[in-house]
Enzyme design. Structure first.
Site, PDB file in Angstrom:
ATOM      1  N   HIS A  93       0.826  -1.200   0.000  1.00 19.48           N
ATOM      2  CA  HIS A  93       0.000   0.000   0.000  1.00 19.48           C
ATOM      3  C   HIS A  93       0.865   1.256   0.000  1.00 19.48           C
ATOM      4  O   HIS A  93       1.946   1.272   0.571  1.00 19.48           O
ATOM      5  CB  HIS A  93      -0.944  -0.012   1.212  1.00 19.48           C
ATOM      6  CG  HIS A  93      -1.952  -1.118   1.109  1.00 19.48           C
ATOM      7  ND1 HIS A  93      -2.629  -1.622   2.185  1.00 19.48           N
ATOM      8  CD2 HIS A  93      -2.367  -1.822   0.036  1.00 19.48           C
ATOM      9  CE1 HIS A  93      -3.432  -2.593   1.776  1.00 19.48           C
ATOM     10  NE2 HIS A  93      -3.288  -2.730   0.478  1.00 19.48           N
ATOM     11  N   PHE A  94       0.361   2.296  -0.640  1.00 14.22           N
ATOM     12  CA  PHE A  94       1.182   3.498  -0.775  1.00 14.22           C
ATOM     13  C   PHE A  94       0.326   4.708  -1.101  1.00 14.22           C
ATOM     14  O   PHE A  94      -0.855   4.584  -1.439  1.00 14.22           O
ATOM     15  CB  PHE A  94       2.233   3.299  -1.875  1.00 14.22           C
ATOM     16  CG  PHE A  94       1.622   3.132  -3.245  1.00 14.22           C
ATOM     17  CD1 PHE A  94       1.201   4.226  -3.985  1.00 14.22           C
ATOM     18  CD2 PHE A  94       1.458   1.871  -3.787  1.00 14.22           C
ATOM     19  CE1 PHE A  94       0.620   4.076  -5.233  1.00 14.22           C
ATOM     20  CE2 PHE A  94       0.868   1.704  -5.035  1.00 14.22           C
ATOM     21  CZ  PHE A  94       0.450   2.810  -5.758  1.00 14.22           C
ATOM     22  N   LEU A  95       0.967   5.801  -1.028  1.00 12.07           N
ATOM     23  CA  LEU A  95       0.397   7.074  -1.466  1.00 12.07           C
ATOM     24  C   LEU A  95       1.466   7.668  -2.384  1.00 12.07           C
ATOM     25  O   LEU A  95       2.645   7.697  -2.021  1.00 12.07           O
ATOM     26  CB  LEU A  95       0.211   7.937  -0.231  1.00 12.07           C
ATOM     27  CG  LEU A  95      -0.594   9.206  -0.286  1.00 12.07           C
ATOM     28  CD1 LEU A  95      -0.959   9.589   1.137  1.00 12.07           C
ATOM     29  CD2 LEU A  95       0.159  10.325  -0.928  1.00 12.07           C
ATOM     30  N   GLU A  96       1.063   8.091  -3.561  1.00 10.48           N
ATOM     31  CA  GLU A  96       2.038   8.519  -4.548  1.00 10.48           C
ATOM     32  C   GLU A  96       1.618   9.846  -5.166  1.00 10.48           C
ATOM     33  O   GLU A  96       0.431  10.042  -5.445  1.00 10.48           O
ATOM     34  CB  GLU A  96       2.055   7.455  -5.665  1.00 10.48           C
ATOM     35  CG  GLU A  96       3.405   7.114  -6.202  1.00 10.48           C
ATOM     36  CD  GLU A  96       3.313   5.970  -7.205  1.00 10.48           C
ATOM     37  OE1 GLU A  96       3.796   4.876  -6.881  1.00 10.48           O
ATOM     38  OE2 GLU A  96       2.755   6.162  -8.306  1.00 10.48           O
TER      39      GLU A  96
ATOM     40  N   MET B 206       6.800   1.020  -7.588  1.00  8.65           N
ATOM     41  CA  MET B 206       7.524   2.266  -7.323  1.00  8.65           C
ATOM     42  C   MET B 206       8.601   2.423  -8.373  1.00  8.65           C
ATOM     43  O   MET B 206       9.304   1.485  -8.694  1.00  8.65           O
ATOM     44  CB  MET B 206       8.265   2.166  -5.987  1.00  8.65           C
ATOM     45  CG  MET B 206       7.440   2.187  -4.790  1.00  8.65           C
ATOM     46  SD  MET B 206       8.546   2.087  -3.367  1.00  8.65           S
ATOM     47  CE  MET B 206       9.304   0.496  -3.554  1.00  8.65           C
TER      48      MET B 206
ATOM     49  N   HIS C 189      -5.331  -5.160 -12.475  1.00 10.52           N
ATOM     50  CA  HIS C 189      -5.337  -4.259 -11.315  1.00 10.52           C
ATOM     51  C   HIS C 189      -3.978  -3.661 -10.996  1.00 10.52           C
ATOM     52  O   HIS C 189      -3.861  -2.784 -10.149  1.00 10.52           O
ATOM     53  CB  HIS C 189      -5.886  -4.971 -10.081  1.00 10.52           C
ATOM     54  CG  HIS C 189      -4.848  -5.703  -9.266  1.00 10.52           C
ATOM     55  ND1 HIS C 189      -4.018  -6.660  -9.783  1.00 10.52           N
ATOM     56  CD2 HIS C 189      -4.522  -5.603  -7.955  1.00 10.52           C
ATOM     57  CE1 HIS C 189      -3.226  -7.122  -8.833  1.00 10.52           C
ATOM     58  NE2 HIS C 189      -3.504  -6.508  -7.708  1.00 10.52           N
TER      59      HIS C 189
END
Lengths: 137, 483
Positions: B206-209, B383, B406
């Site tokens: 999970h991440f925020l980019e 990433m 996905h």
């Protein structure tokens, strides 16, 4: 093998598993709990709290999954790490254990979502008892 | 072990394992993949799991693998299976532990040149504001009444608490709320795990980019989605956190007995299921919808925290700080939908695990402003590579139950990835590429190294060629926050 608790990581494309060996089923379940803490990358500090844990399941393999999910929940809900496990009673469908929890000396490096039934294995071998389990991370 | 000889090529990028491959298969298993991606799929248990899914009672037409497929638990990640209603089954393991894991895309009215001088400050602000990693709770602690409301209302709860706008909800799959969620079906243990996790990213993949729109492939659709080259956008990838994991754990445990009760025999215990007409299935669906709603509310709350961060960094410098929601998609869900099956319109329960709904133009489920173009599909890569915005197609409605890929899909285990690179080394590499990285765990960062994933370019090229989605825009990362 004595009281040895031996575990090693098993690779999975997305996630990870553990192979655990111990001389008896009770020792195997205690060892599996320790392997789960190792898998999370956590190290316990000084034990501070003791809990009695009792888990039931439909069969021995399910019991391993339920037991490890119980350990996972204990750690997540208390923010502590399992430091010691003493299994006081073990049958194929029931386990009772004294679990000593400790604040983490090194906190878990990653979250384990759940212990799964994927390629689950629990068997008595000529060298002792063996379990293999995989977690969803 | 399944080999290439067991597959037949039906069309370019479409392979099939016939139903006769194994006696217990009820339908064939189909795989969308190039030769190279197929070779990756043959390296692990992906296709065996796809074949196992083809044995589930009530499965219709074929089970499907998207090009990003890799082995999961019981059911492959990147898998799709539709079960007849009411004669089929629902399987919690075929939806996954992270129920409604999904992706949200926010678009700024800000160009990369304007944002570039402040990206380091933005990375620190986002890292501070948006909790990530293990054991890090959010700002919100939910009491019983609020937790019930979040589980029942999803992102609508956020609207009542000034964390959302009507535009956000209209541009979220299902409007950010699955109907029929029943908090009474959620165990006390699952509730406990949820209390301080609203508005948290978690760990793992999970991440925020923060990305820039690097290339627009379809200008008309990109314009409709409000995307243009050079624009700053934000991707949020997370799910239902401990609540969803616990709900899946609870029902996988309970269903071990349910399959015995209904005389269902399975090739894998992780595929345990219940007949859709049974009360046990109803209980799971009502709980699963609660987890889905928690995930919608979680991504919505994170969006509010991202907006606050943008405001703090850009507004005080007189730069545009607003973030408009492009869309929010789920990629681990079970949905009751109507599809054409063997020439007949029928109601099915579509299991998508690591697969995204990709409804085509004209679908009433799509917001009115996007309806002529198809549903936005958000495909995060790894990433340091790229992510994509795609659009759903009519062809997907006809051949894949309105589903597509996905993500990039893993091909290397976490253990192997860690053996090849250290987290700090990877962070330096990404920094040298101009990507600002904030990560709670260096080991966790190494596990998510770009080389552990397949080529997202190749994955989306396959779904584009196969007509399962159309490429709209390519996004490239500028800043990554991970647990």
């Amino acid at each position: 093998m004595g009281d040895a608790c031996v575990y090693e990581e098993l690779a999975h494309t997305a996630d990870v598993g553990m192979r655990v060996r111990a001389p008896t089923p009770a020792a195997l379940f205690a060892c599996a709990a320790r392997s789960l803490v190792a898998l999370a990358g956590a190290t316990p500090g000084e034990p501070a709290e003791q809990r009695q844990v009792s888990v039931e399941a439909v069969d021995a393999e399910s019991l391993l999954v339920e037991w490890l999910n119980e350990v996972l929940y204990l750690c997540e809900s208390t923010g502590a790490v399992v430091a010691e496990v003493l299994v006081t009673a073990w049958r194929p469908t029931n386990i009772v254990a004294e679990v000593r929890l400790a604040p983490p000396a090194i906190p878990p490096r990653g979250a384990i979502k759940a212990v799964t039934y994927h390629r689950l294995r629990l068997a008595e071998t000529p060298e002792g008892w063996l379990a293999e389990y995989y977690v969803d991370v | 072990m399944i080999t290439k000889q067991d597959l037949r090529l039906l069309a370019a990028d479409l392979w099939e394992i016939p139903a006769g491959f194994r006696r217990d298969m009820r339908v064939p298993a189909r795989i969308y993949a190039s030769e190279e991606l197929l070779d990756h799929a043959l390296e692990d248990l992906s296709l065996q799991q796809l074949v196992n899914a083809a044995t589930l009672p009530g499965v219709v037409a074929y089970t499907l693998a998207m090009p990003d497929i890799h082995q999961g638990y019981g059911f492959p990640v990147g898998g799709v299976a539709a079960m007849a209603v009411p004669d089929g089954v629902i399987s919690p393991g075929a939806i996954g532990y992270d129920i409604n894991c999904g992706v949200r895309l926010l678009a700024a009215d800000l160009d990369v040149e304007q944002a570039a001088p402040y990206l380091d400050e933005l990375a620190d602000t986002l890292d501070r504001n948006c909790p990530s990693g293990t054991g890090r709770g959010g700002r919100i602690r939910l009491n019983d009444a609020d937790l019930d409301a979040v589980l029942a209302e999803g992102a609508r709860w956020c609207l009542r608490h000034d964390l959302a706008t009507e535009h956000d909800l209209a541009h979220t799959e299902e409007g950010g709320c699955m109907a029929g969620a029943n908090p009474a079906r959620v165990s006390p243990r699952a509730r406990d795990r949820a209390r301080d996790q609203l508005g948290t990213l978690g760990a793992g993949n999970h991440f925020l980019e923060v990305d820039r729109v690097a290339q627009v492939h379809d200008p008309a659709i990109a314009a409709a989605y409000g995307l243009r080259e050079g624009q700053i956008v934000v991707l949020i990838h997370c799910g239902s956190r401990g609540l969803g994991h616990q709900i899946c754990t609870d029902y996988v445990r309970d269903f071990q007995q349910v399959v015995q009760r209904y005389g269902i025999s399975l090739p894998d215990r992780e595929l345990v299921c219940a007949p859709l007409s049974a009360p046990e299935a109803r209980a799971y669906i009502e709980a699963m919808h609660c987890a889905a709603n928690f995930a919608f509310a979680n991504r919505q709350t994170l969006a509010a925290l991202v907006r606050e961060s943008f405001s703090r960094v850009f507004a005080r410098r007189g730069l545009p700080a607003a973030l408009r929601q492009v869309y929010d998609v789920a990629h681990n869900m079970g949905k009751m939908e109507e599809h054409q099956v063997n020439g007949k319109r029928m109601r099915v329960c579509v299991h998508r695990k690591g697969a995204t709904r990709a409804f085509g133009p004209g679908s009433p489920e799509i917001p009115a402003d996007y309806r002529p173009y198809g549903q936005p599909v958000l495909v995060p890569g790894s990433m340091g590579t790229a992510s994509y915005v795609l659009a759903g197609t009519e062809h997907a409605m006809a051949v894949s139950f309105g589903s597509t890929c996905h993500g990039a899909g893993r091909m290397l285990s976490r253990t192997a990835a860690k053996r090849q690179i250290h987290g700090e080394q990877l962070r330096k590499q990404l920094t040298n590429q101009g990507i600002h990285v904030r990560a709670g765990s260096m080991a966790g960062l190494a596990e998510e190294a770009p080389f552990a994933y397949k080529s997202v370019d190749e994955v989306v090229a396959v779904v584009d060629r196969a007509g399962l989605a159309r490429i709209v825009a390519r996004l490239e990362p500028l800043l990554v926050v991970k647990g």
